[in-house]
Write an enzyme that holds these catalytic residues in place. Structure first.
Site, PDB file in Angstrom:
ATOM      1  CE1 TYR A   1      12.133  21.834  41.557  1.00  0.00           C
ATOM      2  CE2 TYR A   1      12.287  23.999  40.507  1.00  0.00           C
ATOM      3  CZ  TYR A   1      11.524  22.973  41.049  1.00  0.00           C
ATOM      4  OH  TYR A   1      10.145  23.075  41.058  1.00  0.00           O
TER       5      TYR A   1
ATOM      6  CG  ASP B   1      14.814  18.863  48.331  1.00  0.00           C
ATOM      7  OD1 ASP B   1      14.502  20.043  48.117  1.00  0.00           O
ATOM      8  OD2 ASP B   1      14.027  18.019  48.815  1.00  0.00           O
TER       9      ASP B   1
ATOM     10  CB  THR C   1      -0.911   0.033   1.243  1.00  0.00           C
ATOM     11  OG1 THR C   1      -0.094   0.059   2.425  1.00  0.00           O
ATOM     12  CG2 THR C   1      -1.821  -1.186   1.275  1.00  0.00           C
TER      13      THR C   1
ATOM     14  CB  CYS D   1      -3.281   4.545  13.071  1.00  0.00           C
ATOM     15  SG  CYS D   1      -1.816   4.568  11.994  1.00  0.00           S
TER      16      CYS D   1
ATOM     17  CD1 TRP E   1      17.465  21.361  46.370  1.00  0.00           C
ATOM     18  CD2 TRP E   1      17.006  23.350  45.426  1.00  0.00           C
ATOM     19  NE1 TRP E   1      16.091  21.449  46.208  1.00  0.00           N
ATOM     20  CE2 TRP E   1      15.782  22.651  45.637  1.00  0.00           C
ATOM     21  CE3 TRP E   1      16.961  24.614  44.849  1.00  0.00           C
ATOM     22  CZ2 TRP E   1      14.543  23.198  45.292  1.00  0.00           C
ATOM     23  CZ3 TRP E   1      15.729  25.145  44.487  1.00  0.00           C
ATOM     24  CH2 TRP E   1      14.531  24.439  44.721  1.00  0.00           C
TER      25      TRP E   1
ATOM     26  CB  CYS F   1      -2.001   5.185   8.449  1.00  0.00           C
ATOM     27  SG  CYS F   1      -3.650   4.496   8.645  1.00  0.00           S
TER      28      CYS F   1
ATOM     29  CB  CYS G   1      -2.940   0.948  12.579  1.00  0.00           C
ATOM     30  SG  CYS G   1      -4.024   1.584  11.280  1.00  0.00           S
TER      31      CYS G   1
END
Length: 478
Positions: A425, A441, A30, A68, A421, A65, A38
């Site tokens: 972060y 921490d 295809t 899907c 720290w 497709c 799908c």
């Protein structure tokens, strides 16, 4: 990801959602490629070829497709990309770097040669950086043509094409259809006259939407962010080619479809690709819960859908982190609101409580320490925020995924007022680094019942490369 054809075909037979987005199946008869989930009739294995990335399938001559919809598949975790350089290159492309810059400039930003970057990227993704970007642009265009009523010209611009002619040629070459023909084929086009643009983003289940939203709700910046009615709202300012785009977005969770819905003002359409990528990192939509929880083990029990909230804007998040040093979450929020009211830009939105843009680095960089100090922010912290803004304004510091991690952390640590720290972060949220771990921490030490930071690091070794998730789980136990 190394693909085993037999295992891939078995996943296609069972429509195993765990592999959605991890590979695509292309059918030679295809010339169409699909997601493993799908619902179309399963092709014979002899007719199937498997690709790790959609770009590989498209470069090989396959079309996406229409059932899907590969453009809605969840993305891959950055930890699935073995090369740090390829990872950084992909992150920059995902943020539309090539819409304004060249490959040579991107390579320079990453500290390597153009040739080396292209070689490493092809080895990792199977396509060139430009082919990868082209696929992303066309899949976004496919989604906009399917789900919105944006004019075709607006779709072309929003997808990163500089002209309608180039867009038409690219769509015709890849998908063998014109934009107008493609839109006519859609069964459920967006509502006519819609004044806003809505896009959907996929993720891998489980997904603790309430947990992420709760985390963000406690840390919303007054005037810039609002969490209400189960949704997240914020103002947005993005620049492209020296032009500024301003608007607001609304993010909601569609649990039934396993999707995130992003509604944005029409003014943001030209930069919608960047908006969507920033929403992905803010809500950590690239996460792979199965891989993460497999490493964290008992620590993740009962919270398998936990995500590490990222950031929509790195500078904004870093400032918020600095303001949060040695004060409560609520206290930092109050200080951030004052900063916005004093240095931010007022905007008009239809959302109550949403009326400011967060201050740009240039505005903060030009401020005096005394100006910021009047807001109740101590002098040393004000100096740190100004230094951060100046570093970003000069282009010396980039606080976004794809930046050189160790170099960025080193730059941050050199700034007076930014310790380990804060640096970790920022890496966790602004850089979206999944192995960041603020081991000093207080909350983490309390959760582990261990006061020695070095010992905390030793304990966390077993959670690599997902220590950022471990940190969130430890905070959740308090």
């Amino acid at each position: 990801m190394i693909l085993n054809p037999d295992q891939c075909y078995k996943a296609v037979l069972t429509r195993d959602a765990r592999f959605d987005g991890r590979f695509f199946v292309a059918v030679r008869t295809t010339r169409i490629y699909c997601r493993p989930i799908c619902r179309v009739k399963t092709p014979m294995q002899k007719n199937c070829t498997f690709f790790s990335h959609a770009a590989e399938a498209e470069v090989a001559g396959y079309r996406p497709c229409k059932r899907c919809r590969p453009e809605l598949a969840p993305g891959s975790s950055i930890m699935e990309v073995s090369s740090q350089l390829a990872r950084a290159t992909a992150a920059q492309i995902n943020q539309e770097y090539l819409a304004e810059g060249s490959l040579e400039e991107l390579a320079g930003t990453l500290g390597v040669t153009d040739r080396q970057m292209r070689k490493v990227f092809r080895e990792e993704f199977g396509v060139s950086p430009v082919e990868y970007w082209q696929t992303r642009r066309l899949l976004l265009a496919k989604q906009l043509l399917t789900d919105s009523r944006l004019p075709v010209t607006a779709v072309a611009m929003a997808s990163g094409f500089q002209s309608l002619r180039r867009f038409n040629v690219a769509l015709k070459e890849r998908y063998r259809v014109t934009p107008t023909e493609f839109r006519k084929m859609q069964r459920k086009p967006g509502a006519n006259g819609s004044s806003e643009l809505v896009c959907r983003l996929g993720y891998r289940a489980p997904f603790d939407w309430e947990g992420v939203l709760g985390f963000l709700a406690k840390r919303t910046i007054p005037g810039v962010e609002v969490v209400e009615d189960g949704a997240y709202f914020r103002t947005v300012r993005l620049s492209r080619q020296e032009r500024e785009y301003v608007g607001h977005i609304e993010v909601r969770h569609d649990a039934g479809k396993g999707m995130i819905s992003v509604r944005m003002a029409d003014a943001l359409a030209p930069v919608c690709a960047v908006v969507l990528e920033r929403v992905r990192r803010l809500f950590d939509l690239h996460a792979d819960p199965e891989a993460i929880n497999g490493v964290l083990g008992a620590l993740a029990r009962g919270r398998q859908g936990l995500r590490v909230p990222g950031s929509f804007d790195g500078f904004e998040m870093a400032v918020r982190a600095i303001l949060g040093q040695q004060v409560s979450v609520a206290g930092a929020r109050t200080l951030a609101g004052r900063l916005v009211e004093r240095f931010g830009v007022k905007v008009s939105t239809p959302v109550a409580g949403l009326g400011y843009l967060f201050p740009a680095p240039a505005r903060v960089a030009a401020a005096a320490v005394s100006e910021i100090g009047k807001l109740g922010i101590i002098g040393r912290r004000a100096e740190t925020i100004i230094a951060l803004a100046r570093g970003i304004q000069r282009g010396e510091l980039r606080l976004e995924p794809g930046s050189r991690l160790e170099g960025t952390l080193k730059q941050l640590r050199k700034m007076a007022g930014i310790g380990e720290w804060t640096a970790q972060y920022i890496a966790m949220r602004a850089l979206s680094w999944p192995d960041a771990f603020p081991h000093t921490d207080l909350g983490i030490r309390k959760a582990l019942r261990e006061e020695n930071p070095k010992r905390v690091l030793e304990i966390a070794e077993k959670w690599r490369p997902w220590r950022a998730y471990a940190a969130l789980h430890l905070w959740a136990t308090l």
